[in-house]
Scaffold this motif. Structure first.
Motif, mmCIF file in Angstrom:
data_model
loop_
_atom_site.group_PDB
_atom_site.id
_atom_site.type_symbol
_atom_site.label_atom_id
_atom_site.label_comp_id
_atom_site.label_asym_id
_atom_site.label_seq_id
_atom_site.Cartn_x
_atom_site.Cartn_y
_atom_site.Cartn_z
ATOM 1 N N ASN A 148 0.769 -1.180 0.225
ATOM 2 C CA ASN A 148 0.168 0.017 0.044
ATOM 3 C C ASN A 148 0.961 1.292 0.145
ATOM 4 O OD1 ASN A 148 -1.323 -2.212 2.022
ATOM 5 N ND2 ASN A 148 -3.062 -1.173 0.986
ATOM 6 N N GLN A 185 -4.345 5.130 -15.514
ATOM 7 C CA GLN A 185 -4.968 6.047 -14.560
ATOM 8 C C GLN A 185 -4.841 5.606 -12.925
ATOM 9 O OE1 GLN A 185 -7.066 5.239 -17.617
ATOM 10 N NE2 GLN A 185 -6.286 7.261 -18.031
ATOM 11 N N PHE A 186 -3.545 5.377 -12.785
ATOM 12 C CA PHE A 186 -3.375 5.031 -11.209
ATOM 13 C C PHE A 186 -2.334 6.109 -10.992
ATOM 14 C CE2 PHE A 186 -4.383 0.579 -12.547
ATOM 15 C CZ PHE A 186 -5.182 0.156 -11.234
ATOM 16 N N SER A 187 -2.403 6.414 -9.552
ATOM 17 C CA SER A 187 -1.301 7.449 -9.080
ATOM 18 C C SER A 187 -0.426 6.749 -8.425
ATOM 19 C CB SER A 187 -1.937 8.452 -8.421
ATOM 20 O OG SER A 187 -3.362 8.490 -8.269
ATOM 21 N N LEU A 244 -1.924 3.624 -1.565
ATOM 22 C CA LEU A 244 -2.927 2.843 -2.376
ATOM 23 C C LEU A 244 -4.082 1.933 -1.269
ATOM 24 C CD1 LEU A 244 -0.377 0.922 -4.747
ATOM 25 C CD2 LEU A 244 -1.984 2.683 -5.512
ATOM 26 N N SER A 245 -5.225 1.886 -1.634
ATOM 27 C CA SER A 245 -6.206 0.934 -0.832
ATOM 28 C C SER A 245 -5.859 -0.420 -1.269
ATOM 29 C CB SER A 245 -7.747 1.595 -1.171
ATOM 30 O OG SER A 245 -7.988 1.171 -2.447
ATOM 31 N N LYS A 283 -7.936 -2.385 -2.489
ATOM 32 C CA LYS A 283 -8.749 -2.381 -3.851
ATOM 33 C C LYS A 283 -7.946 -2.041 -4.864
ATOM 34 C CE LYS A 283 -13.376 -1.616 -5.710
ATOM 35 N NZ LYS A 283 -14.604 -0.682 -5.568
ATOM 36 N N GLU A 284 -7.198 -1.098 -4.809
ATOM 37 C CA GLU A 284 -6.319 -0.393 -5.723
ATOM 38 C C GLU A 284 -5.073 -1.518 -6.021
ATOM 39 O OE1 GLU A 284 -6.595 4.415 -5.875
ATOM 40 O OE2 GLU A 284 -6.007 3.464 -4.009
ATOM 41 N N LYS A 325 -6.446 -4.083 -8.068
ATOM 42 C CA LYS A 325 -6.265 -3.663 -9.478
ATOM 43 C C LYS A 325 -5.267 -3.401 -10.322
ATOM 44 C CE LYS A 325 -10.938 -0.916 -9.674
ATOM 45 N NZ LYS A 325 -11.358 0.482 -9.804
ATOM 46 N N ILE A 326 -3.974 -3.151 -9.407
ATOM 47 C CA ILE A 326 -2.988 -3.140 -10.055
ATOM 48 C C ILE A 326 -2.217 -4.331 -10.528
ATOM 49 C CG2 ILE A 326 -0.425 -2.334 -9.747
ATOM 50 C CD1 ILE A 326 -1.336 0.214 -8.530
#
Ligand SMILES: [Zn+2]
Length: 325
Positions: free
Chosen positions: A85, A142-144, A196-197, A199-200, A203-204
């Motif tokens: 995270n 679209q990820f930071s 990052l959560s 969930k993110e 997703k990654i």
């Protein structure tokens, strides 16, 4: 948690089949043998890295081994990627032997081995480039991304790492493989902020798994002497090509070894060299057996995908055929 295991390098499988099946000129033979031993050493180093990474606490980490991601008209490769995270960490594995002088200021690595010096590209720079490609890939999707660190892991236990310019970059970024867990620990202690959560992170991982394109060497582009191919079934015991089929068994005329299924390895070689399709005539030629009917019986015994009919029947490997093992 390990999200992606390392695959056995397809390049090693291809090099082995070439060295087994082709009579090459001396220079080419040496060139490919050297390439094979470099690839085997590299794979051994990566497996060692996997071992030490499997020892660390995985609770808050996702690990992906052996990624090859298309990006900006090229691919970037990461030997191992750790995702948490709070940070991302690509690790590059190197298996160089000898004395290794890292010179990040001028971007080269000087290897001294058996009295010879050899210059390599700077692995720190290479890994830094991978890290920035990863960042740009994630941003494009679209990820930071959180802060991206990187490490160079030197797996050869005999290697001596030197840092002649006393660079902090070398001290921070390069380590022997058994030390990676300590490096990872000190990196993770640096970061507290959760970028990052969960969930993110998931997703990654999903995006990287979906984007991964395994490298498949193209044997057709290697300009091999197709007229110097060696046919026949190889003895699994002594390696001689040319086992004979006698009373339902393959018999080696050199060592007397008997095998029921030595033709499977020959079929694998054929698929790797000529592509994933074969007719019974091609199989009988490649096994060097006179009977097309016998070749056909062997092909139908192997649970292959069959299409066409009569002389045009073509056999292809099914998905679970162990082509690359
Ligand atoms: Zn034999």
């Amino acid at each position: 948690m390990i999200e992606k295991k390392r695959e056995f390098p397809k390049e090693i499988t291809i090099l082995k089949v070439i060295l087994k099946r082709f009579t090459l000129n001396h220079q080419r033979q040496i060139e490919l043998e050297n390439k094979l031993s470099r690839k085997l050493a590299g794979y051994k180093g990566e497996k060692e890295l996997d071992y030490y990474l499997s020892q660390i606490d995985h609770t808050n980490l996702k690990i992906l081994h052996d990624l090859r991601i298309p990006h900006n008209n090229t691919h970037f490769q990461i030997d191992s990627l750790l995702i948490s995270n709070t940070f991302l960490l690509p690790i590059d594995s190197k298996n160089y032997a000898g004395v290794l002088d890292f010179n990040p200021e001028f971007n080269y690595l000087l290897q001294t081995l058996n009295g010879f010096e050899k210059v390599y590209q700077d692995p720190i720079l290479q890994t830094k480039i991978q890290a920035s490609q990863l960042k740009s890939f994630l941003m494009k999707n679209q990820f930071s991304p959180p802060p991206i660190e990187f490490l160079v892991s030197v797996s050869n236990s005999q290697a001596i790492i030197r840092n002649p310019a006393n660079s902090t970059e070398v001290a921070n970024r390069v380590c022997k493989t058994p030390a990676v867990s300590y490096k990872i620990q000190s990196i993770s202690e640096k970061y507290n902020k959760e970028y990052l959560s969960q969930k993110e992170v998931k997703k990654i991982v999903k995006l990287l798994l979906k984007s991964h394109v395994p490298y498949i060497p193209d044997i057709q582009s290697m300009n091999l002497p197709m007229d110097k191919i060696q046919i026949g079934v190889q003895c699994p015991d002594c390696g001689l090509l040319g086992m004979e089929k006698i009373h339902g068994s393959w018999v080696c005329k050199q060592c007397g070894h008997l095998s029921k299924d030595a033709h499977i390895a020959a079929l694998k070689d054929y698929f790797l060299i000529f592509g994933p399709h074969i007719t019974s005539r091609q199989f009988s030629n490649f096994l060097n057996i006179p009977s097309i009917h016998q070749a056909k019986r062997l092909l139908t015994s192997m649970e292959l995908d069959i299409s066409g009919s009569k002389k045009g029947t073509v056999y292809r490997p099914k998905k679970d055929f162990p082509l690359w093992d």
